[in-house]
Design an enzyme around this catalytic site. Structure first.
Site, PDB file in Angstrom:
ATOM      1  N   HIS A 110       0.819  -1.228   0.000  1.00 54.39           N
ATOM      2  CA  HIS A 110       0.000   0.000   0.000  1.00 54.39           C
ATOM      3  C   HIS A 110       0.848   1.270   0.000  1.00 54.39           C
ATOM      4  CE1 HIS A 110      -3.636  -2.271   0.440  1.00 54.39           C
ATOM      5  NE2 HIS A 110      -3.325  -2.730   1.635  1.00 54.39           N
ATOM      6  N   ASP A 146      -2.849 -10.615  -2.270  1.00 59.13           N
ATOM      7  CA  ASP A 146      -3.418 -10.066  -1.039  1.00 59.13           C
ATOM      8  C   ASP A 146      -4.877  -9.675  -1.323  1.00 59.13           C
ATOM      9  OD1 ASP A 146      -2.137  -8.472   1.656  1.00 59.13           O
ATOM     10  OD2 ASP A 146      -4.056  -7.719   0.904  1.00 59.13           O
ATOM     11  N   HIS A 148      -6.432  -7.192  -0.407  1.00 58.24           N
ATOM     12  CA  HIS A 148      -6.519  -5.756  -0.680  1.00 58.24           C
ATOM     13  C   HIS A 148      -5.712  -5.425  -1.941  1.00 58.24           C
ATOM     14  CE1 HIS A 148      -6.968  -6.311   3.724  1.00 58.24           C
ATOM     15  NE2 HIS A 148      -7.923  -5.403   3.587  1.00 58.24           N
ATOM     16  N   ASP A 233      -4.394 -12.715   3.539  1.00 54.84           N
ATOM     17  CA  ASP A 233      -5.705 -12.291   4.046  1.00 54.84           C
ATOM     18  C   ASP A 233      -6.810 -12.623   3.044  1.00 54.84           C
ATOM     19  OD1 ASP A 233      -4.819 -10.383   2.271  1.00 54.84           O
ATOM     20  OD2 ASP A 233      -4.892  -8.720   3.693  1.00 54.84           O
TER      21      ASP A 233
HETATM   22 ZN   LIG Z   1      -4.275  -7.142   2.737  1.00 59.13          ZN
END
Ligand SMILES: [Zn+2]
Length: 322
Positions: A110, A146, A148, A233
């Site tokens: 991120h 991931d 996200h 995740d």
């Molecule tokens: Zn994540």
């Protein structure tokens, strides 16, 4: 040659809930029960290594911030995480390992060139990609599974055809980016492949995404080296997300990439917030890197029609370039 696992207890030196140290320490404990007890400590690098990706102003900010976030999370912890990734990259380039897994924290995907977010401060995968390119590996593919979207990695590589960034991520979910139609800009058009998937997408759809989108694109791109932004995740038991992968999924995704796209692979831990399941998923990744058979069951999931639609849409978008 062996699979190198990069880890030091220094990765446990801070807390930043829910990006807590159990995410890594539970893996170390589990690996030991599976007979894996050799870990490689990060080597030292010039701290300017992060400038290949991040702005000097942002690095100065991180250095001067003291505790950046959580409890005792300082710039030195962030830098050590990047050093762990560079160590795996350097050992791969030297021929000392055939592939590697960096059991590190904090994660990185991120982090933008000029700001952090989502427990990430320096973009480990992008820093490793630039390092590989300095070492002569011109074409780098990043596969980010991931849950996200890796908004930072995407932004850093968005104009760049030498780095193919691919991401499968839950949508909607933080950070809200990662549309299927975001394919890159300028010379980088086509080199950014987003596959957003709806809640409850599971193993069968992910295998389809790998077999019908990521692997074919990777084969055409022919990377010199592959980086996996391995955030576990996307596992069904993760407390922050709503995807339905199981431990076996991570073995199968890793195995497909290593066998069909590029054997020179470094997987970097990104997210994953159920420590016990992260440990098992991490073991699945490492056992695939080692060439071992998958030993965990595929857990059934009822794949929904909108997941199928997401795959079809991604195939359509990708077909325009690949
Ligand atoms: Zn994540």
């Amino acid at each position: 040659m062996t699979t190198g696992i990069i880890y030091t207890p220094k990765f446990l030196a801070y807390t930043n809930s829910p990006e807590n140290k159990d995410r890594v320490s539970a893996t170390v404990d589990y690996f030991k029960t599976q007979g894996i007890d050799e870990f490689i400590s990060p080597r030292k690098y010039d701290e300017n290594c992060a400038k290949s990706v991040h702005t000097p102003e942002y690095i100065d900010y991180l250095k001067s911030a003291g505790v950046i976030e959580g409890n005792k999370l300082r710039y030195q912890n962030v830098l050590l995480s990047a050093y762990g990734c560079l160590t795996a990259g350097e050992m791969l380039a030297e021929g000392a390992i055939k592939n590697g897994f960096v059991l590190t924290r904090p994660p990185g995907h991120h982090a933008y060139a000029n700001k952090g977010g989502g427990f990430c401060f320096l973009n480990n995968a992008a820093i490793l990609a630039r390092y590989f390119q300095e070492k002569g590996f011109e074409k780098v593919m990043i596969v980010d599974w991931d849950a996200h979207h890796g908004n930072g990695t995407e932004a850093i590589c968005y104009h760049d055809p030498s780095v193919l960034y691919t991401s499968v991520h839950q949508y909607p979910l933080y950070p809200g980016t990662g549309k299927v139609t975001d394919t890159g800009s300028g010379p980088g058009v086509g080199y950014n492949v987003n596959i957003p998937v709806p809640w409850y997408t599971g193993h069968d759809t992910y295998m389809e995404i790998f077999d019908e989108v990521i692997i074919p694109v990777g084969k055409k791109f022919k990377p010199d080296v592959l980086i996996i932004s391995a955030g576990q995740d996307s596992h069904r038991d993760d407390p922050l997300t709503n995807l339905m992968l199981c431990s076996a999924s991570y073995h199968m995704m890793t195995e497909r990439l290593v066998q069909s796209v590029c054997s020179k692979t470094i997987a970097i831990l990104e997210g994953g917030y159920n420590a016990n399941n992260v440990a098992r998923a991490n073991y699945s990744i490492v056992s695939a890197l080692m060439g071992k058979e998958n030993n965990s069951p595929v857990e059934p999931n009822e794949e929904l029609e909108d997941a199928r639609q997401a795959v079809l849409q991604a195939k359509e978008v990708v077909a325009e370039r690949w």
